[in-house]
Design a protein around this motif. Structure first.
Motif, short mmCIF file in Angstrom:
data_model
loop_
_atom_site.label_atom_id
_atom_site.label_comp_id
_atom_site.label_asym_id
_atom_site.label_seq_id
_atom_site.Cartn_x
_atom_site.Cartn_y
_atom_site.Cartn_z
N MET A 1 -26.41 -0.41 -13.59
CA MET A 1 -27.40 0.67 -13.63
C MET A 1 -28.11 0.68 -14.98
N ILE A 2 -29.43 0.81 -14.95
CA ILE A 2 -30.22 0.80 -16.18
C ILE A 2 -30.16 2.16 -16.86
N GLU A 3 -29.87 2.17 -18.15
CA GLU A 3 -29.88 3.41 -18.91
C GLU A 3 -31.32 3.79 -19.22
N THR A 4 -31.69 5.03 -18.92
CA THR A 4 -33.08 5.46 -19.10
C THR A 4 -33.42 5.56 -20.58
N ASN A 5 -34.49 4.87 -20.95
CA ASN A 5 -34.97 4.87 -22.32
C ASN A 5 -35.96 6.03 -22.49
N ALA A 6 -35.41 7.23 -22.62
CA ALA A 6 -36.26 8.41 -22.71
C ALA A 6 -35.59 9.47 -23.56
N ASP A 7 -36.42 10.33 -24.15
CA ASP A 7 -35.95 11.45 -24.95
C ASP A 7 -36.29 12.72 -24.17
N ASP A 8 -35.26 13.44 -23.73
CA ASP A 8 -35.48 14.63 -22.91
C ASP A 8 -36.35 15.66 -23.61
N SER A 9 -36.22 15.77 -24.92
CA SER A 9 -37.02 16.74 -25.65
C SER A 9 -38.50 16.36 -25.64
N GLU A 10 -38.78 15.06 -25.67
CA GLU A 10 -40.16 14.60 -25.62
C GLU A 10 -40.76 14.86 -24.24
N ILE A 11 -39.97 14.60 -23.20
CA ILE A 11 -40.44 14.88 -21.83
C ILE A 11 -40.71 16.36 -21.67
N ALA A 12 -39.81 17.20 -22.17
CA ALA A 12 -39.98 18.65 -22.06
C ALA A 12 -41.21 19.12 -22.82
N LYS A 13 -41.46 18.50 -23.96
CA LYS A 13 -42.60 18.89 -24.80
C LYS A 13 -43.91 18.73 -24.03
N PHE A 14 -44.07 17.60 -23.37
CA PHE A 14 -45.32 17.35 -22.65
C PHE A 14 -45.34 18.03 -21.28
N CYS A 121 -49.80 0.65 -21.71
CA CYS A 121 -48.80 1.58 -22.25
C CYS A 121 -49.41 2.20 -23.50
N MET A 122 -50.09 3.32 -23.32
CA MET A 122 -50.91 3.89 -24.38
C MET A 122 -50.34 5.21 -24.89
N GLU A 123 -50.25 5.34 -26.20
CA GLU A 123 -49.75 6.57 -26.83
C GLU A 123 -48.39 6.97 -26.29
N MET A 124 -47.53 5.99 -26.04
CA MET A 124 -46.20 6.30 -25.52
C MET A 124 -45.08 5.75 -26.39
N LEU A 125 -45.26 4.57 -26.95
CA LEU A 125 -44.17 3.89 -27.66
C LEU A 125 -43.56 4.74 -28.77
N GLU A 126 -44.37 5.58 -29.39
CA GLU A 126 -43.86 6.42 -30.48
C GLU A 126 -43.09 7.63 -29.97
N HIS A 127 -42.92 7.73 -28.65
CA HIS A 127 -42.20 8.87 -28.08
C HIS A 127 -40.90 8.47 -27.37
N VAL A 128 -40.52 7.20 -27.43
CA VAL A 128 -39.29 6.76 -26.77
C VAL A 128 -38.27 6.30 -27.82
N PRO A 129 -36.97 6.41 -27.50
CA PRO A 129 -35.94 6.02 -28.47
C PRO A 129 -35.95 4.54 -28.81
N ASP A 130 -36.27 3.68 -27.84
CA ASP A 130 -36.22 2.23 -28.03
C ASP A 130 -37.53 1.60 -27.59
N PRO A 131 -38.55 1.58 -28.45
CA PRO A 131 -39.85 1.03 -28.05
C PRO A 131 -39.78 -0.44 -27.65
N ALA A 132 -38.87 -1.20 -28.25
CA ALA A 132 -38.76 -2.62 -27.89
C ALA A 132 -38.37 -2.78 -26.43
N SER A 133 -37.55 -1.87 -25.92
CA SER A 133 -37.15 -1.90 -24.51
C SER A 133 -38.35 -1.66 -23.61
N THR A 134 -39.21 -0.72 -23.99
CA THR A 134 -40.42 -0.45 -23.21
C THR A 134 -41.35 -1.65 -23.23
N VAL A 135 -41.48 -2.29 -24.37
CA VAL A 135 -42.32 -3.49 -24.47
C VAL A 135 -41.78 -4.59 -23.55
N ARG A 136 -40.47 -4.77 -23.54
CA ARG A 136 -39.86 -5.78 -22.65
C ARG A 136 -40.15 -5.46 -21.19
#
Length: 234
Positions: A1-14, A121-136
């Motif tokens: 199972m893939i671990e979600t590369n997300a910050d709950d506080s960032e999701i809640a903010k938007f 992927c625009m204006e998102m990388l600075e809001h995730v815990p592991d941007p390299a994972s998003t790039v991959r």
């Protein structure tokens, strides 16, 4: 199972601001103002019409919908239910067709590898815990020879002054707390993430804001906001 590369506080903010996503005078005004600029830049390099396209971190759908109106077959992926609900609702007004999915970049990359001609992927990388994972994940989603576009914010003192102090505290262009300086990404770092993911970085261009005429433009200088265009190795 893939671990979600997300910050709950960032999701809640938007998510808390989701109902204002399509208000051009709201906190999302900068996104509305830069969208024609980034849309034309993407379209110029990959001719969107007829292309399979995915927008990672689509939010309320400003870029995703505009690419669909250019004739692309668009998927928008995000983890905010409220933002996606607003995006889907706006389709009734615009008449555009977009497939919106609540799904992480890494998960859809596993489900649809090498599926898309264009990945944004625009204006998102600075809001995730592991941007390299998003790039991959973005690299995995692209077909061989496909185009992948990123935009983010450089990490230096000027970027701190302009993107946080200026935009959030002086000009009030963004809500305070929108960005965290430690999450900003230097172009060399993003280039390394891309290279390690099998992407060739072919262009890095700066996005500039003139507070006098309140207009955005693309040009030399990547000190603050910048965009990167990559091609997936064939």
């Amino acid at each position: 199972m893939i671990e979600t590369n997300a910050d709950d506080s960032e999701i809640a903010k938007f998510s808390a601001l989701a109902h204002r996503w399509w208000d051009p005078e709201s906190e999302f005004r900068p996104l509305h103002e830069i969208n024609p600029l980034r849309l034309d830049w993407i379209d110029q390099h990959c001719a969107l019409s007829g292309k399979t396209t995915i927008d990672i971190g689509c939010g309320g759908g400003i870029l995703a919908e505009s690419m669909a109106l250019r004739g692309a077959h668009v998927t928008g992926a995000d983890l905010s239910e409220k933002a996606l609900a607003v995006a889907k609702l706006h389709l009734l007004e615009s008449g555009a067709k977009v497939e919106y999915l609540k799904i992480a970049a890494e998960t859809i990359a596993e489900e649809r590898p090498a599926h898309y001609d264009v990945v944004t992927c625009m204006e998102m990388l600075e809001h995730v815990p592991d941007p390299a994972s998003t790039v991959r994940a973005c690299a995995e989603l692209a077909k061989p020879g496909g185009a992948v576009f990123f935009s983010t914010i450089n990490r230096n003192f000027k970027a701190y002054l302009m993107a946080i102090i200026g935009a959030e505290y002086v000009l009030n262009m963004l809500p305070r707390g929108t960005h965290e300086y430690a999450r900003f990404i230097k172009p060399a770092e993003l280039s390394r993430f891309a290279r390690e993911a099998g992407l060739d970085s072919v262009e890095i261009i700066g996005m500039h804001y003139n507070p006098l005429d309140k207009r955005y433009s693309l040009g030399r200088g990547t000190d603050v906001n910048y965009l990167m265009r990559c091609i997936k190795s064939a």
